[in-house]
Scaffold this active site. Structure first.
Site, PDB file in Angstrom:
ATOM      1  N   GLY A  72       0.677  -1.204  -0.021  1.00  0.00           N
ATOM      2  CA  GLY A  72      -0.104   0.027   0.044  1.00  0.00           C
ATOM      3  C   GLY A  72       0.874   1.468   0.051  1.00  0.00           C
ATOM      4  N   ASN A 155      -7.140   5.094   9.066  1.00  0.00           N
ATOM      5  CA  ASN A 155      -6.622   3.767   9.897  1.00  0.00           C
ATOM      6  C   ASN A 155      -6.615   3.873  11.185  1.00  0.00           C
ATOM      7  OD1 ASN A 155      -4.726   5.468   8.553  1.00  0.00           O
ATOM      8  ND2 ASN A 155      -3.119   4.367  10.207  1.00  0.00           N
ATOM      9  N   HIS A 205      -2.471  -6.977   2.455  1.00  0.00           N
ATOM     10  CA  HIS A 205      -2.363  -7.564   3.796  1.00  0.00           C
ATOM     11  C   HIS A 205      -3.631  -7.262   4.818  1.00  0.00           C
ATOM     12  CE1 HIS A 205      -0.216  -5.068   6.203  1.00  0.00           C
ATOM     13  NE2 HIS A 205       0.252  -4.306   5.358  1.00  0.00           N
ATOM     14  N   CYS A 329       3.150   5.655  17.430  1.00  0.00           N
ATOM     15  CA  CYS A 329       4.202   5.739  18.512  1.00  0.00           C
ATOM     16  C   CYS A 329       4.744   4.387  19.416  1.00  0.00           C
ATOM     17  CB  CYS A 329       3.696   6.599  19.662  1.00  0.00           C
ATOM     18  SG  CYS A 329       2.247   6.106  20.905  1.00  0.00           S
TER      19      CYS A 329
HETATM   20  C1  LIG Z   1      -1.564  -0.195   6.344  1.00  0.00           C
HETATM   21  C2  LIG Z   1      -1.897   1.223   5.690  1.00  0.00           C
HETATM   22  C3  LIG Z   1      -1.028   1.885   4.734  1.00  0.00           C
HETATM   23  C4  LIG Z   1       0.417   1.052   4.029  1.00  0.00           C
HETATM   24  O1  LIG Z   1       0.130  -0.255   3.497  1.00  0.00           O
HETATM   25  P1  LIG Z   1       1.154  -1.257   3.591  1.00  0.00           P
HETATM   26  O2  LIG Z   1       0.822  -2.255   2.664  1.00  0.00           O
HETATM   27  O3  LIG Z   1       1.380  -1.816   4.966  1.00  0.00           O
HETATM   28  O4  LIG Z   1       2.480  -0.662   2.971  1.00  0.00           O
HETATM   29  C5  LIG Z   1      -1.378   2.946   3.749  1.00  0.00           C
HETATM   30  N1  LIG Z   1      -2.531   3.464   4.254  1.00  0.00           N
HETATM   31  C6  LIG Z   1      -3.346   3.067   5.108  1.00  0.00           C
HETATM   32  C7  LIG Z   1      -4.647   3.848   5.364  1.00  0.00           C
HETATM   33  C8  LIG Z   1      -3.173   2.030   5.820  1.00  0.00           C
HETATM   34  O5  LIG Z   1      -3.906   1.403   6.620  1.00  0.00           O
END
Ligand SMILES: *Cc1c(COP(=O)(O)O)cnc(C)c1O
Length: 383
Positions: A72, A155, A205, A329
């Protein structure tokens, strides 16, 4: 001790068994390079093509609009950097807009684009629920704005943003609209045509797929400068040999998620509401963070006044409950989450944050257990 309880599905989800099965043949049997001419290559290429079609079907786009990435974060990087560098090259403009509660994959990329590359950035505030108001986006638009990026759902606090309204504002001003849907995709529709968005980031994931693979949807016709250069993979937009097993797994996970969406969302919201009602009524000086109704079905996030959030996480872990503070954190880092500060919370509240995110394996009994132990833990930390 009873079975451990995993309530951190916003951080990562288990890989669904169907997804594991769909990946296995591509490791040891079907191991060719999809770019090779021979039969091994053709077979691998066919697997990648199939996965691309499966992703495109769920996203309601055409396969050529799908770019496979490594995560992501990479999708977010490619969206921002790719659009802005292309806009600079064509002289279309240098200004872009994002919100102050984005994931670091957006925020740190945006700040680098401003500080190192010299682009102009407007970083928008949010209201007390973490919503980015379309009016605020409208007021920040300029004739040279080329990109607006606002996340689909946050998130940490679960707030769902009005992305289609914001996309309309961006489009009316001649800008492209990108959304980070990494957190939203496990539960909300990612139909890019219905949502009317130009770029969308996914990470497998977070929706019961494997780590190390992601997708960036780019509407055809949107100019994108490659960030990772090399071979002509992904139609010249992202170099590197395709990760065939993980790409196949991501496509299976996406299909499964789309099929299960209704059922998952109904179950998750019932469990989430039990957590929210139970915790707010049994823990004094507790508040829900994020929007009360426009929130992800699986997200229950809180702040407790005068509680050390890290200490609470460790005590929960000792009770077998895996949760998160919802912030980046680490133990010993005394700074509160930037998202919680952006909501206007004082440090005294923001330091006591807790994020519980349910998933497919979460049971009523597990929620009962959390509701049994949490009030006592919070009290003992305050004493
Ligand atoms: C987890 C997350 C990411 C990063 O994704 P990865 O696949 O872990 O690099 C980016 N943006 C949001 C909103 C996420 O929850």
């Amino acid at each position: 001790m009873s079975e451990p309880i995993y309530l951190d599905h916003a951080a990562s989800t288990p890989v669904a068994p169907e997804v594991v099965d769909s990946m296995l043949p591509h490791f040891a049997d079907d191991y060719g390079n999809p770019s090779s001419v021979h039969r091994w290559g053709q077979r691998a290429e066919a697997s990648v093509d199939r996965a691309r079609l499966e992703m495109a079907t769920v996203l309601n786009c055409v396969p050529d609009e799908i770019i496979f990435t490594s995560c992501g974060s990479e999708s977010d990087n490619l969206a921002l950097r790719g659009v802005l560098l292309a806009a600079r090259t064509s002289g279309r403009g240098e200004h872009f807009i994002t919100s102050s509660i984005e994931h670091d994959a957006i925020l740190h990329t945006a700040k680098q684009l401003r500080d190192v590359y010299g682009f102009e950035l407007s970083l928008l505030p949010v209201d007390e629920f973490g919503c980015v108001a379309p009016d605020v986006v409208q007021a920040a638009m300029r004739p040279d704005t080329v990109l607006v990026s606002v996340m689909y759902a946050n998130n940490e606090i679960g707030t769902i943003e009005p992305i289609s309204e914001i996309a309309a504002v961006a489009h009316a001003g001649g800008a492209l609209f990108h959304t980070d849907a990494v957190q939203a995709a496990s539960q909300l529709s990612v139909d890019v045509r219905a949502l009317d968005i130009d770029l969308l980031s996914l990470g497998a994931h977070k929706f019961y797929g494997p780590k190390g693979v992601g997708t960036l949807y780019v509407r055809s016709g949107a100019a994108l400068e490659p960030v990772q250069t090399g071979g002509a993979h992904e139609r010249g937009r992202r170099a590197g040999t395709s990760n065939v097993p993980l790409i196949a797994g991501m496509a299976t996970a996406m299909q499964l998620t789309a099929e299960r969406r209704k059922e998952d969302v109904t179950r998750f919201s019932t469990l989430r509401d039990r957590l929210i009602d139970g915790i707010l009524s049994s823990v004094p000086e507790s508040r829900l963070t994020g929007h009360p109704t426009a929130r992800l079905p699986n997200n229950a996030s809180f702040v407790f006044r005068s509680v050390d959030g890290n200490e609470l996480l460790m005590r929960l872990d000792m009770e077998g409950i895996a949760a998160s503070s919802g912030s980046a954190c680490k133990t010993g880092d005394p700074s509160p989450s930037g998202v919680l500060l952006a909501l206007g919370l004082e440090a005294e509240w923001a330091l006591g944050s807790l994020r519980l995110t349910v998933g497919r394996s979460t049971t009523d009994g597990q929620i009962d257990h959390v509701l049994d132990v949490l009030p006592g833990l919070v009290n003992s930390l305050r004493a």
